[in-house]
Design a protein around this motif. Sequence first.
Motif: not given
Lengths: 219, 295
Positions: B257-265
Motif C-alpha cells: 500500500x505504501x509503495x502504491x501510494x507513492x506511485x499514485x500521482x
Amino acid sequence: MSARSVFEIIGPVMIGPSSSHTAGAVRIGNIARAVLGEDFRRAEITLYGSFAKTYRGHGTDRALVAGLLGMSDDDCRIRDALNIAATLGLEIRFRLAKGEEFHPNTADIELTGVSGKRIFLRGSSVGGGNVLITRINQYEVSVWAKNPTLMVEHVDRPGVIGRVAGVLGNNGINITEMRLTGSNREGEKLMVIEMDRAVPDKVVETITGLPDVTAVIGI
Amino acid sequence: MRRKITISELVAAAEQRGCPIWQVVLEREARLQGTERKNIWQKMKEYWMVMKESLDVGIKPGNRSLSGLVGEEGTMLTRYMEKAKPLSGYGSVLAAAKAIGVAVVNASQGRIVAAPTAGSCGILPAVLSTVAEEIGAAEDAVISALFTAAGVGMVIDEHAGTAGAKSGCQAECGSASCMAAVAAAEMAGGTPRQAANAGALSLKNFLGLVCDPVAGLVEIPCVKRNAIGAGVALLAADMALAGIESKIPLDEVIQAMKDIGDAIPASLKETSLAGLAVTPTAREIEKRMNELEER
Ligand code: SF4
C-alpha cells in the motif's frame, strides 16, 4: 508520520468535516477574538484559496464565526454559529478574494468591538487543526499559537525588552521563543513571546503598565 | 529510537501469551504513555460514547451534509431492510447503513471520532456495533476491539501513513476497513492469526484506491466508500473465520500500500484534479457549488 499513541489512530474527537476546515478555522476565530479583547459587533471576513472555494460546503464560515463567538473546536453548536450570531444581532459579512493567492486556507478578519475598537488578523489553517497567524493589525508576524503567546506592542527604545522579560522571569515564566517585528510606522515594534505556560492576568497587567509598552495581547 | 512495530509482532506476542491482540496493544500503550491501563481504557470508553452518539444521529432522518449533496442514506438503508431481505445479508446492510450515517454526520459538521481519519470515520464504529449486535457482545468487548483496531492502525501509520493526501483513499477507507476487519474477527472469537488474515483480505481490496473527492468536499465518493468499506470488513472477517488465509501477509500488504501510494500521482491525492472529481457530473456539481458560494 508514526503514531505514538492509540489515540492518534482512534481520535481525535472532532467536529467534521475536516480538521483544517473546522478546527483550524475555529482556532483562527478564537485568536481574532483574543486579539480584539472584547466582544465584537461586526466582522468582515475575506476568504482566500480553498477557503473561498468551498467554504459553505466545508462549513468554514460557520467555524470561523463559532471561533469569534468563543466556542471551542469540539463544540456541537459550531454548525449553528451563523444563526446564533444573527440572533445576537451581530453583523457578519463574507467576501471572496479572487486571484490573490496566500496560503490555500486563509482568512482575513476585520473585527469591530462593542467599544468601537478595530483589529485586523490574517490566519491560515495549515492542516490537522494547526494554524499560522501571519498578520496582526499593522504587523507581519508568524504566530503558530501552539504555546501560550504574548504580543507586546511597544515604542522602540532601549530597555523595553529587558523589562518585559524581567517581569516574566520574576513570575517564573520561561520564554521559549521571542521575535521582534516592526511596522511601517517609525519607532513602533511588536514583541512576540512564546512561553512554556499561560500568563496570569495579573502579570499581563504588570507588563501593560511598563514604560514604553503600548498594548499587550495574550493568546 | 523506538522500533517500528509490525503486525507479525503483535500476533506473535498475543500467541505467546495466549491472549487477544487488544491486550497486547493496551499494555503497550500503558507502557508508552507511562500511565495505568484503566485510564487508557476509560479514555477509549469515552471515545466509544462519542462514536455511539454519531451512530445514533447517523441513521436518523434529517441527517444531511451542509452542501446537501449527500444525506439520509442511513435511513434509506434501514427502511429497506425492514421491507426487503437484503441480498448481501442483514449484517452487511446494517453496517453499511451505520457507516454511511456516521460519514454523513461528519459532512454535516457533526461530532465524530476520527478512525483513522475524519473521511473514513464511519467504518470502524459501524462494523463493531454491528458485530456486537449480531453476536450479542457487551460494551467491553467493543472497547477491547477498538484497541485491536488501533494497534493495526498504528502499524499502518508507521509503515505507510493514513492520509488520503499522501497515499490515496486506500490509506483512509482501506485502513479503516482493514482495522475493522481485524477487530471484528477477533471479537467474534477468531485467533490473532485469523484476525490478521481478515485485515489482509480486506486491505488487498482497497489497494490502489485513489482519493478524488468531488468539489473537494468529504462527501462524494467518501460517504459511500464508508458504507462499502464496512461491508468488505465483515466479509473479510467471515472469510478469515472460515479458515481462509491471505497468501500475502498483512505486513506485506501494508508495504505494498505504501509503495502504491507513492506511485499514485498528486492529481489523485485529495487535490480533486483527476478521477471522479473531474467527471462531467462532478464538474456540474462543482459549478453549482461555486454559484452557491458566490451568492
Ligand atoms: S476519497 Fe479522499 S477525502 Fe474521501 S474518504 Fe477517501 S481519502 Fe478521504
